[in-house]
Design an enzyme around this catalytic site. Structure first.
Site: not given
Length: 354
Positions: A43, A329, A332
């Site tokens: 990600s 978050d 991340h």
């Protein structure tokens, strides 16, 4: 050394208080060409591929992307630009790196770089069984499709030149260490599991090398114990960084760096470099004011303690000033955080093979 070390680095200073900063574009030596930036992994470098697959790991909704151009949630796991974007911009390739699975991707974007990465992906096959992300083996298959499309759109020689002069970025291991290792603990201890992951990294390098890649930067694991969600789960009442998790990341990183040095010695015509993703983040976490941050133990979304993916949504309040937060978050990094990391990466690359 495959490439000459450059004489000077022209990096523009970015304001630490600015929300949408940008690394400065560098001047490469005359004998160095970077044709494209190609990203593989998880990600941290997924530019939106998960939008186009059947997975729960999607972030194509607000507040993700609220600081991207037009406030569009592109599928990037941040509030704005990420590692491939800042890297491509600094190298003078282009401003944004798109996902390969975008059905309307242009021929020009194919020629200047794409991301094959998938949020939730990992080296261990068990990881993607759990996360329903695109496995690394499939990302390599997508790369093969990409090469064929290039050859159809231009010609074989030109396509080969693009691949040879590309910079490949591999960012993977976080999901393996956090998700799969606890489930593998009856089969592997930390050393054995780290060795297994590093072997899979080397297999990946060998495969893309066979396909023509000659320059690659491999990211270490970040300090996974300091991710906000991990602090909440493993950091006790004070939400301290998880020592067990960080020690696991450091063990993996030590083995990875050693094996990459061995690879470079064995294949001197290839440019493979190790990027320490761990210590720059630790430095920010331990010295936040130096980098203009106020909050490094919580994300900007919601309470900042655990919200990630669908728990971070349009109904979840976000912090008033994203530039003061290292994390977007629970897992991340913010656009500003990525900006700082790529600034360090560029300096390392210039010292390695540009």
């Amino acid at each position: 050394m495959l490439f000459s070390i450059v004489v000077a680095i022209l990096l523009c200073l970015f304001a630490l208080v600015c929300l949408c900063g940008s690394v400065g574009r560098i001047t490469l030596p005359n004998n160095v060409l970077v044709s494209s930036v190609l990203a593989f992994g998880d990600s941290y470098v997924d530019q939106g591929n998960n939008n186009y697959i059947n997975t729960t790991g999607k972030v194509n909704y607000h507040p993700y992307g609220e600081d991207f151009v037009g406030g569009i949630p592109t599928g990037r796991f941040s509030n704005g630009k990420t590692i491939p974007d800042f890297l491509a911009e600094a190298l003078g390739v282009k401003e944004y790196v798109p996902p390969f699975l975008d059905p309307v991707i242009s021929d020009k974007d194919l020629q200047t770089g794409v991301s094959f990465a998938s949020g939730g992906s990992g080296l261990d096959p068990l990881t993607t069984e759990i996360t329903t992300a695109i496995p690394m083996s499939v990302q390599v298959d997508l790369f093969k499709q990409y090469i064929e499309r290039l050859r159809r759109n231009i010609n074989e020689e030109a396509a080969n030149n693009i691949i040879t002069n590309s910079l490949v970025v591999l960012v993977v291991s976080t999901n393996d260490l956090l998700v799969s290792f606890p489930l593998r603990s009856s089969q592997y201890d930390a050393l054995a599991y780290s060795n297994m992951l590093v072997k899979l990294v080397l297999n990946f390098i060998q495969e893309v090398y066979t396909l023509g890649v000659r320059r690659m930067v491999v990211f270490s694991a970040p300090p996974i114990g300091c991710l906000p969600e991990v602090r909440t789960v493993a950091g006790g009442p004070q939400r301290r960084c998880g020592d067990k998790e960080n020690n696991l990341a450091q063990l993996y990183n030590t083995i990875l760096e050693q094996q990459l040095q061995f690879w470079t010695t064995s294949f001197p015509q290839s440019g493979v470099t190790f990027f320490d993703y761990y210590n720059p983040l630790i430095n920010i976490i331990e010295n936040p004011k130096k980098y203009g941050f106020d909050v490094v133990d919580k994300g900007c979304c919601g309470t900042g303690k655990a919200e990630v993916l669908y728990l971070c949504n349009k109904l979840t309040p976000t912090c008033p000033d994203r530039s003061k937060y290292l994390f977007w978050d629970g897992l991340h990094i913010t656009e500003k955080g990525y900006n700082i990391i790529v600034d360090q990466l560029i300096q390392d690359l210039m010292n390695s093979f540009f």
